[in-house]
Structures are given as structure tokens and as C-alpha cells.
Design an enzyme around this catalytic site. Sequence first.
Site, short mmCIF file in Angstrom:
data_model
loop_
_atom_site.label_atom_id
_atom_site.label_comp_id
_atom_site.label_asym_id
_atom_site.label_seq_id
_atom_site.Cartn_x
_atom_site.Cartn_y
_atom_site.Cartn_z
CG ASP A 66 -36.80 -26.24 13.96
OD1 ASP A 66 -37.61 -27.16 14.24
OD2 ASP A 66 -35.78 -26.00 14.64
CE LYS A 96 -37.37 -21.18 10.94
NZ LYS A 96 -36.59 -22.25 10.30
#
Length: 231
Positions: free
Chosen positions: A157, A139
Site C-alpha cells: 500500500d 493487494k
Amino acid sequence: MPAAPKKTNKQPLRKRVSPKERARVDALFERFSTLAENPKTELHFDSPFTLVVAVALSAQATDVQVNKATDKLFAVYNTPQAIFELGVDGLIPWINSIGLFRNKAKNVIELSRIILEKHGGQTPLNREDLQALPGVGRKTASVVLNELDIEPAIAVDTHVFRVSHRLKLSAGKTPDAVEADLMAIVPQPYLTRAHHWLILHGRYVCLARKPRCAECQVADLCPSRELFLGG
């Protein structure tokens, strides 16, 4: 013995998107583009290195919390050498207002060391080397690469995960599955900005507990709106 199955790089075929759904998705991202033409991260940074550090610190913390700490830190220490020389104990007082600050301090010092020793002080800007840095997972690497216009990427997220499901862009049960769905369905011209649009939409409009559907500028394109409008 039966022959071992041949390895293949082919990915499973995705469910086809109907023309009607394709038109809805296209319209959705076109609408997002009119609301924020060129969205950027709300984290403060002035170099690839400070971006990596800021994103790594933002895990389980808000951008506001991170900016309050890094605005002071980066004004004095903003290079791998300077941060590394601080050491863990020296870095902690600068970031102790951020959640998980002890472990994050260890990761930042270690990633600074690796950048110095393995990359000559230059922050690596490819996915493999970025993800090899402590505290930098997929991420974080995606955020960095996308923000610097190096690689179209969508970091999933909690905001992106929630909004993607409510907008019926994905039914994936993991961040990786949602990311794969988004990369497949988001129109190519919007791939570099989709990440930010979805985050901003989740952060300010499509809130977790009480989404602001009455104020939402893409409500007419949202299959979930009736669940929250009560109509």
C-alpha cells in the site's frame, strides 16, 4: 521463418546484494521483530469472510473508519448469506461513512453472492479464487492470505511503498515491482510479518510529510535518515 523463441519460466536475475547490504537488511527486520513480535492487522474481523469484506472496504480509507462501520455491521450481519440478503440498498447505510461506499457496497454484495453460489458459502482461501471476487485485487488477497497464515505475502500500500523506498529495500516504480523486490530481499523467517512491520512503521513513524526520524528505532539502519534529520 526463424523459429519462435522457446518459452521459459526463468525470471530475470536480480542484482546481487552485497554482504554488507544483506547484513543491514537482516538487522533491520530483526530490529522490527523486537519492536512488534507478532503484528496483526488493525482491521476488526472474526472470520475469513469478514476479513475479506473489511480489507475490501479499506481501500482508500483508514482502518479506523472501516472499524467504526464494520463493528456495527458485523455485530448483526457477518455471513455471506446475511450480507447478500441485505442487498446494496440495505448495506449502504451501514458503510456510508467509508469512501467510495456505493461501489464498495455493490462489490460486497456481489462477492457474497459468488461465495454462496460458487463456493457453497465458504470463503475461498486461495489466491486465484480470492482475486476473482469483485473488489478483491492482488493487494486484498495478499492481506487476507498473509493474515490467515496461508501464504507469505507482502501487500504494497502507500505506507509500504514509501517505507520500502526510504529504507532502500526497493527502487521499484510500481506496487508490483516493490512487492517482487521485498519478497526477494526480506529474510525468510520474517516474510509473514514484514507486511505489518512496514505498514506500522509508515503509519506511525515514517510519516509521509514529516517522518519522525529522531524517534525512529531503526534510524541507524536507514540510508535516508540524513535527508530528514538535516545532518
